[in-house]
Design a protein around this motif. Structure first.
Motif, PDB file in Angstrom:
ATOM      1  N   TRP A  55      45.046   6.574  54.193  1.00 20.60           N
ATOM      2  CA  TRP A  55      46.049   5.831  54.581  1.00 20.60           C
ATOM      3  C   TRP A  55      47.061   5.468  53.285  1.00 20.60           C
ATOM      4  CZ3 TRP A  55      48.558   5.170  59.094  1.00 20.60           C
ATOM      5  CH2 TRP A  55      47.877   5.154  60.117  1.00 20.60           C
ATOM      6  N   ALA A  56      46.580   5.916  52.167  1.00 17.46           N
ATOM      7  CA  ALA A  56      47.215   5.576  50.809  1.00 17.46           C
ATOM      8  C   ALA A  56      48.113   6.752  50.652  1.00 17.46           C
ATOM      9  CB  ALA A  56      46.188   5.380  49.577  1.00 17.46           C
ATOM     10  N   LEU A  57      48.112   7.936  51.296  1.00 15.80           N
ATOM     11  CA  LEU A  57      48.988   8.801  51.191  1.00 15.80           C
ATOM     12  C   LEU A  57      50.240   8.787  51.646  1.00 15.80           C
ATOM     13  CD1 LEU A  57      46.664  11.916  52.618  1.00 15.80           C
ATOM     14  CD2 LEU A  57      46.887  11.413  50.261  1.00 15.80           C
ATOM     15  N   ASP A  58      51.336   9.561  51.000  1.00 17.11           N
ATOM     16  CA  ASP A  58      52.811   9.159  51.414  1.00 17.11           C
ATOM     17  C   ASP A  58      52.846  10.215  52.548  1.00 17.11           C
ATOM     18  OD1 ASP A  58      53.489  11.888  50.401  1.00 17.11           O
ATOM     19  OD2 ASP A  58      54.071  10.876  48.327  1.00 17.11           O
ATOM     20  N   ASP A  59      53.908  10.179  53.180  1.00 15.24           N
ATOM     21  CA  ASP A  59      53.841  10.959  54.321  1.00 15.24           C
ATOM     22  C   ASP A  59      54.071  12.531  53.989  1.00 15.24           C
ATOM     23  OD1 ASP A  59      54.198   8.770  56.063  1.00 15.24           O
ATOM     24  OD2 ASP A  59      56.243   8.572  56.452  1.00 15.24           O
ATOM     25  N   ASP A  60      54.468  12.940  53.064  1.00 13.84           N
ATOM     26  CA  ASP A  60      54.584  14.288  52.683  1.00 13.84           C
ATOM     27  C   ASP A  60      52.934  14.930  52.188  1.00 13.84           C
ATOM     28  OD1 ASP A  60      57.461  14.441  53.045  1.00 13.84           O
ATOM     29  OD2 ASP A  60      57.704  14.365  50.869  1.00 13.84           O
ATOM     30  N   GLN A  61      52.308  14.151  51.668  1.00 13.20           N
ATOM     31  CA  GLN A  61      50.966  14.217  51.273  1.00 13.20           C
ATOM     32  C   GLN A  61      50.226  14.527  52.691  1.00 13.20           C
ATOM     33  OE1 GLN A  61      50.178  10.898  48.806  1.00 13.20           O
ATOM     34  NE2 GLN A  61      50.189  12.556  46.753  1.00 13.20           N
ATOM     35  N   ALA A  62      50.605  13.474  53.395  1.00  8.55           N
ATOM     36  CA  ALA A  62      49.575  13.359  54.586  1.00  8.55           C
ATOM     37  C   ALA A  62      49.736  14.630  55.535  1.00  8.55           C
ATOM     38  CB  ALA A  62      50.072  11.972  55.469  1.00  8.55           C
ATOM     39  N   ALA A  63      50.962  15.072  55.553  1.00  6.90           N
ATOM     40  CA  ALA A  63      51.381  16.166  56.337  1.00  6.90           C
ATOM     41  C   ALA A  63      50.470  17.375  56.011  1.00  6.90           C
ATOM     42  CB  ALA A  63      52.961  16.394  56.305  1.00  6.90           C
ATOM     43  N   ARG A  64      50.218  17.380  54.850  1.00  7.74           N
ATOM     44  CA  ARG A  64      49.429  18.556  54.427  1.00  7.74           C
ATOM     45  C   ARG A  64      47.832  18.374  54.618  1.00  7.74           C
ATOM     46  NH1 ARG A  64      52.857  17.908  49.782  1.00  7.74           N
ATOM     47  NH2 ARG A  64      51.023  17.484  48.594  1.00  7.74           N
ATOM     48  N   GLY A  65      47.406  17.071  54.891  1.00  8.86           N
ATOM     49  CA  GLY A  65      46.248  16.927  55.267  1.00  8.86           C
ATOM     50  C   GLY A  65      45.241  16.642  53.905  1.00  8.86           C
ATOM     51  N   VAL A  66      44.041  16.489  54.475  1.00 10.97           N
ATOM     52  CA  VAL A  66      42.881  15.976  53.495  1.00 10.97           C
ATOM     53  C   VAL A  66      41.641  17.308  53.500  1.00 10.97           C
ATOM     54  CG1 VAL A  66      43.418  13.637  53.064  1.00 10.97           C
ATOM     55  CG2 VAL A  66      41.931  14.558  54.772  1.00 10.97           C
ATOM     56  N   THR A  89      42.293   9.067  62.448  1.00  9.89           N
ATOM     57  CA  THR A  89      43.103   7.885  62.646  1.00  9.89           C
ATOM     58  C   THR A  89      44.468   7.828  62.432  1.00  9.89           C
ATOM     59  OG1 THR A  89      42.658   6.686  60.395  1.00  9.89           O
ATOM     60  CG2 THR A  89      41.008   6.254  62.175  1.00  9.89           C
ATOM     61  N   ARG A  90      44.870   8.765  61.392  1.00 10.93           N
ATOM     62  CA  ARG A  90      46.242   9.143  60.990  1.00 10.93           C
ATOM     63  C   ARG A  90      46.689  10.392  61.757  1.00 10.93           C
ATOM     64  NH1 ARG A  90      49.067   8.062  54.832  1.00 10.93           N
ATOM     65  NH2 ARG A  90      51.226   8.545  55.721  1.00 10.93           N
ATOM     66  N   GLY A  91      46.185  11.107  62.340  1.00 11.80           N
ATOM     67  CA  GLY A  91      46.501  12.349  63.177  1.00 11.80           C
ATOM     68  C   GLY A  91      46.743  13.412  62.344  1.00 11.80           C
ATOM     69  N   ILE A  92      46.074  13.439  61.041  1.00  7.74           N
ATOM     70  CA  ILE A  92      46.460  14.639  60.120  1.00  7.74           C
ATOM     71  C   ILE A  92      45.102  15.463  59.988  1.00  7.74           C
ATOM     72  CG2 ILE A  92      47.991  12.973  58.790  1.00  7.74           C
ATOM     73  CD1 ILE A  92      45.804  12.817  56.621  1.00  7.74           C
ATOM     74  N   ALA A  93      45.452  16.777  59.581  1.00  8.99           N
ATOM     75  CA  ALA A  93      44.223  17.555  59.288  1.00  8.99           C
ATOM     76  C   ALA A  93      43.101  17.270  58.251  1.00  8.99           C
ATOM     77  CB  ALA A  93      44.928  19.186  58.649  1.00  8.99           C
ATOM     78  N   ALA A  94      42.045  17.436  58.503  1.00  8.18           N
ATOM     79  CA  ALA A  94      41.090  17.513  57.437  1.00  8.18           C
ATOM     80  C   ALA A  94      40.232  18.699  57.400  1.00  8.18           C
ATOM     81  CB  ALA A  94      40.094  16.315  57.808  1.00  8.18           C
ATOM     82  N   HIS A  95      39.984  19.201  56.288  1.00  6.39           N
ATOM     83  CA  HIS A  95      39.315  20.333  56.044  1.00  6.39           C
ATOM     84  C   HIS A  95      37.950  19.924  55.206  1.00  6.39           C
ATOM     85  CE1 HIS A  95      42.835  22.915  56.903  1.00  6.39           C
ATOM     86  NE2 HIS A  95      43.401  21.850  56.288  1.00  6.39           N
ATOM     87  N   VAL A  96      36.806  20.385  55.494  1.00  7.05           N
ATOM     88  CA  VAL A  96      35.619  20.102  55.348  1.00  7.05           C
ATOM     89  C   VAL A  96      34.784  21.376  54.918  1.00  7.05           C
ATOM     90  CG1 VAL A  96      33.413  18.389  55.527  1.00  7.05           C
ATOM     91  CG2 VAL A  96      35.577  17.916  56.449  1.00  7.05           C
TER      92      VAL A  96
END
Lengths: 317, 317
Positions: free
Chosen positions: A65-76, A94-101
């Motif tokens: 949740w500390a990511l700005d919107d542009d960062q968030a769009a690319r996922g974690v 919770t933020r509806g963004i991609a996660a790669h593990v």
């Protein structure tokens, strides 16, 4: 933002505000029997009941949740077969963004399934540290996802520190605090938060004797990196991070080492008396109190039960 | 005092005051995953984390502290190989009085040991209801100890009802409540407390299909005593008491029956998503919500997880 820095109390307060909507306020349990056994008054902070079954959700959620919107769009992105991978997957959801593990072959199936259930994309690699890092770097290039380190990331440490703010509010009058020590992200966040609120708090860490790099590093005055972990405590096998070690030293954290036998006995005792079933790594804290009762006698001690992701089919006794 | 009467809200408030120093305020947990699965907003009242690992401590503690000094000097007595025996032993210890627990041969060793650890005197008898009652009556004559029935005692029911006062305070806005139904002590206390605070609350009970005497009795309009329990839910095998049944009817408690398979699946789900390991009996409540989702959709439901005294070496899967 310098992701390698140590968090300040302001970072930790900001984290608390960021994660408030998503994290559980976990309960604090007490037991007269365990108090009588130890001579201390113990307050067990039950992060095993945190979302995802571990405190790791706090740090991961803060990072997401500390990511700005542009960062968030690319996922974690992270590499972890354990609680941090699961926490990051849940936080991303919770933020509806991609996660790669990135997960090494041979990881516990239940943990991989939980990460997939949370909606993350699992990437398999060979079971070596080098293979993890190569695949993570490649994914980062391909996706632009933000890498979230499990314990050396300032936002992760700040998120873990929120636990101390919460505990000191729930159990005022505590005069000592103890967490397990693995990579040191939790111990660091907790130390910074706790001493900001009360500089007189005495801080302890619990470490498996078979992965005692933090204890040795503090004794030696420089970071020991030659320890080859040999412990049942799978959550505490990581070497303590450089910044984390710096924080442990600055906050005079006393690290107590315990054998796996002592830890397993403490895990059984926690189940018998508190009816909480925690990961073996989490039981190191009670084992440490039982091992060094003179350090705790008469104190009101907050002890952090870090996680509850136990495989019921493979209990360590 | 008429020990066979139903408690009033005043009795329940008096119980809350009596047990406040000794009972845990148990946490209420939530899970977005379980909410999504059920379509309801579920608030899990974790009495598995109560002292002794079960809600039973509330009733036993109330019964112990309601005694006058002369009665207390003679101690308390019950027959139970389960949570009520343990709860009474622990409650007696808080007042420093004797507890006698009649236990049939063949009872689970861990439970017997817990009762002994709490300082009670264990009296063994043959594994029949008749043998239990004969021995209890004999002990009562010999010791003058006060018999505390596990669910038909007004003080016990009042003690269990304190759980509802606590839950409605912790999770305001709840519009439905559900407990498992065995002898009916918990369901009775909860119904009386809940409706005193909010007469519009909708009340549910969960019962194993293999011990569905309460469901049948409510359907038939008179107490069915011919059910021979056949269920894994060892805490719910008792026939519902007469007064208890009367209360369930007066408070329009809707009893939903669930198969052991459904209950075991719910127990696994509670472990996976909440990281609470509860007795199989306790999982009936989630099984009931999953079985009849149309009864709960859109509601804010308080569900009581009654106990956590699980034998880890004998999980039901």
């Amino acid at each position: 933002m310098n992701r390698d820095a140590l968090p300040t109390i302001d970072d930790i307060r900001a984290a608390a505000a960021r994660i408030a909507l998503f994290a559980q306020v976990t309960p604090v349990l007490r037991s007269d029997v365990l108090d009588a056994l130890t001579g201390a008054r113990l307050h067990f902070k039950c992060e095993n009941l945190q979302r995802g079954g571990a405190f790791k959700f706090r740090g991961a959620c803060n990072a997401v949740w500390a990511l700005d919107d542009d960062q968030a769009a690319r996922g974690v992105l992270t590499h972890s077969s354990g609680n941090h991978g699961n926490a990051l997957a849940l936080a991303a959801a919770t933020r509806g963004i991609a996660a790669h593990v990135v997960i090494p072959e041979g990881a516990v199936r239940a943990k991989v399934e939980a990460i997939e259930r949370a909606g993350a994309t699992v990437h398999r690699c060979a079971p070596t540290q080098a293979a993890r890092e190569v695949m993570a770097a490649q994914l980062q290039r391909e996706t632009g996802a933000v890498f979230v380190h499990p314990y050396a990331d300032v936002l992760v440490m700040a998120g873990q520190g929120t636990l101390a703010l919460e505990l000191l509010h729930q159990a005022p009058g505590i005069d000592a605090l103890m967490t397990p020590v693995g990579g040191g992200g939790l111990a660091t966040g907790v130390a910074i938060a706790a001493h900001a609120l009360d500089p007189t708090l005495v801080l302890f860490g619990a470490e498996p004797a078979g992965a005692d790099d933090a204890a040795r590093s503090l004794a030696l005055g420089s970071r020991v990196t030659t320890v080859v972990p040999d412990t049942l405590c799978d959550g505490l096998r990581a070497l303590v991070g450089e910044r984390n070690l710096e924080a442990l030293r600055a906050h005079r954290v006393e690290v107590i080492t315990v054998s796996d036998e002592e830890t397993v006995a403490a895990m059984q005792l926690l189940w018998r008396e508190l009816k909480v079933l925690v990961e073996v790594s989490s039981a190191t804290v009670l084992a440490a109190v039982l091992k060094r009762p003179e350090r705790f006698a008469g104190r009101r001690v907050g002890v952090v039960l870090t996680g509850g992701n136990v495989d019921l089919a493979a209990l360590p006794w």
